[in-house]
Design a protein around this motif. Structure first.
Motif, PDB file in Angstrom:
ATOM      1  N   CYS A 127      20.151  14.071 -32.546  1.00 16.13           N
ATOM      2  CA  CYS A 127      20.968  13.055 -31.890  1.00 16.13           C
ATOM      3  C   CYS A 127      20.336  12.557 -30.593  1.00 16.13           C
ATOM      4  CB  CYS A 127      22.360  13.629 -31.619  1.00 16.13           C
ATOM      5  SG  CYS A 127      23.207  14.151 -33.117  1.00 16.13           S
TER       6      CYS A 127
ATOM      7  N   GLU B 226      29.073  12.323 -30.147  1.00 15.66           N
ATOM      8  CA  GLU B 226      29.867  13.410 -30.721  1.00 15.66           C
ATOM      9  C   GLU B 226      29.930  13.317 -32.244  1.00 15.66           C
ATOM     10  OE1 GLU B 226      33.543  13.107 -28.586  1.00 15.66           O
ATOM     11  OE2 GLU B 226      32.686  13.986 -26.762  1.00 15.66           O
ATOM     12  N   GLN B 227      30.018  12.108 -32.788  1.00 14.73           N
ATOM     13  CA  GLN B 227      30.004  11.929 -34.240  1.00 14.73           C
ATOM     14  C   GLN B 227      28.677  12.408 -34.820  1.00 14.73           C
ATOM     15  OE1 GLN B 227      30.710   7.759 -34.728  1.00 14.73           O
ATOM     16  NE2 GLN B 227      32.947   7.960 -34.578  1.00 14.73           N
ATOM     17  N   CYS B 228      27.591  12.078 -34.158  1.00 15.69           N
ATOM     18  CA  CYS B 228      26.273  12.508 -34.617  1.00 15.69           C
ATOM     19  C   CYS B 228      26.166  14.021 -34.582  1.00 15.69           C
ATOM     20  CB  CYS B 228      25.183  11.878 -33.758  1.00 15.69           C
ATOM     21  SG  CYS B 228      23.511  12.377 -34.223  1.00 15.69           S
ATOM     22  N   GLU B 229      26.621  14.625 -33.482  1.00 12.03           N
ATOM     23  CA  GLU B 229      26.559  16.084 -33.376  1.00 12.03           C
ATOM     24  C   GLU B 229      27.374  16.759 -34.471  1.00 12.03           C
ATOM     25  OE1 GLU B 229      27.879  16.733 -29.377  1.00 12.03           O
ATOM     26  OE2 GLU B 229      25.846  16.587 -28.566  1.00 12.03           O
ATOM     27  N   THR B 230      28.538  16.206 -34.771  1.00 14.52           N
ATOM     28  CA  THR B 230      29.378  16.751 -35.834  1.00 14.52           C
ATOM     29  C   THR B 230      28.667  16.645 -37.184  1.00 14.52           C
ATOM     30  OG1 THR B 230      31.359  16.114 -34.615  1.00 14.52           O
ATOM     31  CG2 THR B 230      31.622  16.573 -36.959  1.00 14.52           C
ATOM     32  N   ARG B 231      28.060  15.488 -37.430  1.00 13.67           N
ATOM     33  CA  ARG B 231      27.353  15.256 -38.693  1.00 13.67           C
ATOM     34  C   ARG B 231      26.168  16.213 -38.832  1.00 13.67           C
ATOM     35  NH1 ARG B 231      26.588  10.214 -37.903  1.00 13.67           N
ATOM     36  NH2 ARG B 231      24.479  10.331 -37.066  1.00 13.67           N
TER      37      ARG B 231
ATOM     38  N   HIS C  93      32.485   4.789 -25.590  1.00 14.72           N
ATOM     39  CA  HIS C  93      32.005   4.414 -26.926  1.00 14.72           C
ATOM     40  C   HIS C  93      30.702   5.146 -27.274  1.00 14.72           C
ATOM     41  CE1 HIS C  93      31.045   2.001 -30.417  1.00 14.72           C
ATOM     42  NE2 HIS C  93      29.872   1.700 -29.873  1.00 14.72           N
TER      43      HIS C  93
ATOM     44  N   GLU D  58      21.276   8.858 -29.666  1.00 12.46           N
ATOM     45  CA  GLU D  58      22.651   8.753 -29.192  1.00 12.46           C
ATOM     46  C   GLU D  58      22.813   9.365 -27.794  1.00 12.46           C
ATOM     47  OE1 GLU D  58      21.715   9.690 -32.178  1.00 12.46           O
ATOM     48  OE2 GLU D  58      22.784   8.432 -33.622  1.00 12.46           O
TER      49      GLU D  58
ATOM     50  N   GLN E 220      29.567   7.897 -25.943  1.00 15.38           N
ATOM     51  CA  GLN E 220      29.821   9.338 -26.035  1.00 15.38           C
ATOM     52  C   GLN E 220      30.471   9.683 -27.371  1.00 15.38           C
ATOM     53  OE1 GLN E 220      32.299  10.999 -22.947  1.00 15.38           O
ATOM     54  NE2 GLN E 220      31.528  13.059 -23.348  1.00 15.38           N
ATOM     55  N   ALA E 221      31.342   8.819 -27.871  1.00 17.08           N
ATOM     56  CA  ALA E 221      31.962   9.044 -29.177  1.00 17.08           C
ATOM     57  C   ALA E 221      30.905   9.014 -30.277  1.00 17.08           C
ATOM     58  CB  ALA E 221      33.037   7.996 -29.440  1.00 17.08           C
ATOM     59  N   ARG E 222      29.950   8.081 -30.184  1.00 12.88           N
ATOM     60  CA  ARG E 222      28.859   8.033 -31.167  1.00 12.88           C
ATOM     61  C   ARG E 222      28.017   9.313 -31.115  1.00 12.88           C
ATOM     62  NH1 ARG E 222      25.177   3.633 -30.207  1.00 12.88           N
ATOM     63  NH2 ARG E 222      24.119   4.467 -32.033  1.00 12.88           N
TER      64      ARG E 222
END
Length: 93
Positions: free
Chosen positions: A69, A53-58, A47, A72, A49-51
């Motif tokens: 990030c 990765e979402q931050c890095e994408t954003r 969970h 996170e 790690q998914a947060r």
């Protein structure tokens, strides 16, 4: 008098020495790295790690932002290392 037969290979180790070195490297697996890989698969770590990765994408989608990030990343590392701390010392000799 018996002379041992040796092959000169211009400073390169022979195959037997290379195989011994590879076996030693395989035996010297770091238990910390193994535990980190296992702990990264538990639900809480997945969970966080998914947060991350979402931050890095954003952040990467924006051309100009002050967001990073760090929070996170620290959350993920904390969750993973918390899991490792409880398991690692049982495997230390």
């Amino acid at each position: 008098m018996v002379l041992d037969e040796k092959v000169i290979t211009n400073g390169e180790p022979d195959n037997e020495e290379e195989e011994e070195e590879e076996e030693e490297e395989e035996e010297d697996l770091d238990p910390l790295e193994t535990m980190r890989e296992k702990c990264a698969e538990i639900e809480h770590c997945v969970h966080t790690q998914a947060r991350l990765e979402q931050c890095e994408t954003r952040v990467n989608a924006r051309s100009s932002t002050t967001e990073d990030c760090t929070e996170e990343l620290f959350d993920f590392l904390h969750a993973r290392d918390h899991c490792v701390a409880h398991k690692l010392f049982h495997s230390v000799k």
